[in-house]
Design an enzyme around this catalytic site. Structure first.
Site, PDB file in Angstrom:
ATOM      1  N   VAL A  65       0.818  -1.223   0.000  1.00 34.46           N
ATOM      2  CA  VAL A  65       0.000   0.000   0.000  1.00 34.46           C
ATOM      3  C   VAL A  65       0.854   1.276   0.000  1.00 34.46           C
ATOM      4  CG1 VAL A  65      -2.053  -1.029   1.061  1.00 34.46           C
ATOM      5  CG2 VAL A  65      -0.292   0.009   2.530  1.00 34.46           C
ATOM      6  N   SER A 143      -6.512   4.102  15.500  1.00 33.79           N
ATOM      7  CA  SER A 143      -6.212   3.355  16.728  1.00 33.79           C
ATOM      8  C   SER A 143      -6.474   4.288  17.897  1.00 33.79           C
ATOM      9  CB  SER A 143      -4.737   2.950  16.740  1.00 33.79           C
ATOM     10  OG  SER A 143      -4.334   2.587  18.050  1.00 33.79           O
ATOM     11  N   TYR A 156       3.770   5.343  15.257  1.00 31.97           N
ATOM     12  CA  TYR A 156       2.429   4.762  15.086  1.00 31.97           C
ATOM     13  C   TYR A 156       1.354   5.763  15.507  1.00 31.97           C
ATOM     14  CZ  TYR A 156      -1.158   1.044  15.436  1.00 31.97           C
ATOM     15  OH  TYR A 156      -2.283   0.263  15.293  1.00 31.97           O
ATOM     16  N   ALA A 157       1.549   6.425  16.648  1.00 33.35           N
ATOM     17  CA  ALA A 157       0.549   7.397  17.120  1.00 33.35           C
ATOM     18  C   ALA A 157       0.433   8.552  16.128  1.00 33.35           C
ATOM     19  CB  ALA A 157       0.931   7.908  18.512  1.00 33.35           C
ATOM     20  N   ALA A 158       1.568   8.987  15.576  1.00 36.05           N
ATOM     21  CA  ALA A 158       1.529  10.088  14.594  1.00 36.05           C
ATOM     22  C   ALA A 158       0.800   9.642  13.333  1.00 36.05           C
ATOM     23  CB  ALA A 158       2.951  10.531  14.257  1.00 36.05           C
ATOM     24  N   LYS A 160      -1.444   7.238  13.022  1.00 38.66           N
ATOM     25  CA  LYS A 160      -2.872   6.981  13.282  1.00 38.66           C
ATOM     26  C   LYS A 160      -3.630   8.278  13.573  1.00 38.66           C
ATOM     27  CE  LYS A 160      -2.870   2.521  12.663  1.00 38.66           C
ATOM     28  NZ  LYS A 160      -3.576   1.941  11.504  1.00 38.66           N
ATOM     29  N   ILE A 189      -6.776  -5.491  20.247  1.00 38.34           N
ATOM     30  CA  ILE A 189      -7.534  -6.530  19.541  1.00 38.34           C
ATOM     31  C   ILE A 189      -6.615  -7.737  19.333  1.00 38.34           C
ATOM     32  CG2 ILE A 189      -8.845  -7.071  17.429  1.00 38.34           C
ATOM     33  CD1 ILE A 189     -10.058  -4.667  18.947  1.00 38.34           C
TER      34      ILE A 189
END
Ligand SMILES: NC(=O)c1ccc[n+]([C@@H]2O[C@H](COP(=O)([O-])OP(=O)(O)OC[C@H]3O[C@@H](n4cnc5c(N)ncnc54)[C@H](O)[C@@H]3O)[C@@H](O)[C@H]2O)c1
Length: 248
Positions: A65, A143, A156-158, A160, A189
């Site tokens: 992707v 997230s 990851y936080a940036a 998402k 999850i």
């Protein structure tokens, strides 16, 4: 009669975890499904059979992707193979956790490229199709850590959080074309992604959840499918958590 009869869905990250559950649930509600994954191939065969067992048509395409050029090709191939495109669910994602003082440029870039730019490339590729037909449903996967941040996850936080901004802006841009654009924000999850976490980190995550259990991919898929139905036609630009109360 399924609520999504006659619809075609493209699900990125469809070969594992949440993406597989989303593909199956959309098919169960009547949609034909294209799963797009960097690992499509052998891994996809069983998933395609499971989708077909729901009475839906299913195809798998291999794509990264984060490959800007590939996204419009994939969209055109799906339209060709399944005769249209009405739903996009962007479930492909990765994490490369490290505290900022140890995070390599590669760890930062990989997560931004796949989780944020990968979402952008597929939204951009479907936008002309959905605008032209004045119909479409886009569900992005953020997230709770894009809302609250998490130690060891600046990349990851940036990414998402970026997905949330993208989703809200795109909801405004596509609203007059009758296209709904929403984000789901899962908490912890049970998927291969979280199975790779150290046991103590998994236990700490579950301990944060007031409902007292980790989420399943099907918990997320139920919401994604709902957002793709006409029952959710008046919901757009929304971010909905599926986290058992993990981030209240
Ligand atoms: N599992 C959780 O607790 C959780 C929580 C919040 C958000 N999410 C998000 O949900 C999404 C799905 O996560 P999951 O837990 O099912 O993970 P997973 O690792 O089980 O599945 C991710 C899928 O994405 C595919 N993928 C990875 N990189 C790709 C690329 N460059 N191009 C195409 N496909 C690629 C993988 O091959 C895999 O099939 C991700 O965006 C993840 O960030 C997961």
């Amino acid at each position: 009669m399924g609520e999504l009869d006659g619809k075609v869905a493209l699900v990125t990250g469809g070969c594992s975890g949440i993406g597989t559950a989303v593909a199956l649930d959309l098919a169960r509600h009547g949609a034909d499904v294209a799963i797009v994954d960097i690992l499509a191939g052998e891994a996809a065969k069983e998933i395609l059979s499971a989708i077909e067992a729901q009475g839906a048509r299913a195809v798998a395409l291999t794509a990264d992707v984060a490959d800007r050029q590939r996204a419009p090709q994939v969209v055109a191939e799906v339209q060709e193979m399944l005769g249209g495109l009405h739903i996009l669910a962007t479930c492909a994602g990765i994490n490369r956790d490290a505290v900022i003082w140890k995070m390599s440029p590669e760890e930062w870039e990989a997560v931004i490229d796949v989780d944020l730019s990968g979402t952008f490339f597929y939204c951009q590729a479907v936008a002309p199709v959905f605008r032209e037909q004045r119909y479409g449903k886009i569900v992005t996967v953020s997230s709770i850590n894009g809302l609250r941040g998490k130690f060891g996850q600046v990349n990851y936080a940036a990414a998402k959080a970026g997905v949330i901004g993208l989703t809200k802006a795109l909801a405004k841009e596509l609203a007059h074309s009758h296209v709904n654009v929403n984000a789901v924000a899962p908490g912890f999850i049970l998927t291969p992604m979280t199975a790779a976490m150290p046991p103590e980190a998994r236990e700490a995550a579950v301990a944060e959840i007031p409902l007292g259990r980790p989420g399943s991919p099907e918990d997320v898929a139920a919401l994604v499918t709902f957002l793709c139905t006409e029952r959710a036609r008046h919901i757009t630009g929304e971010v909905i958590k599926v986290d058992g109360g993990q981030y209240i």
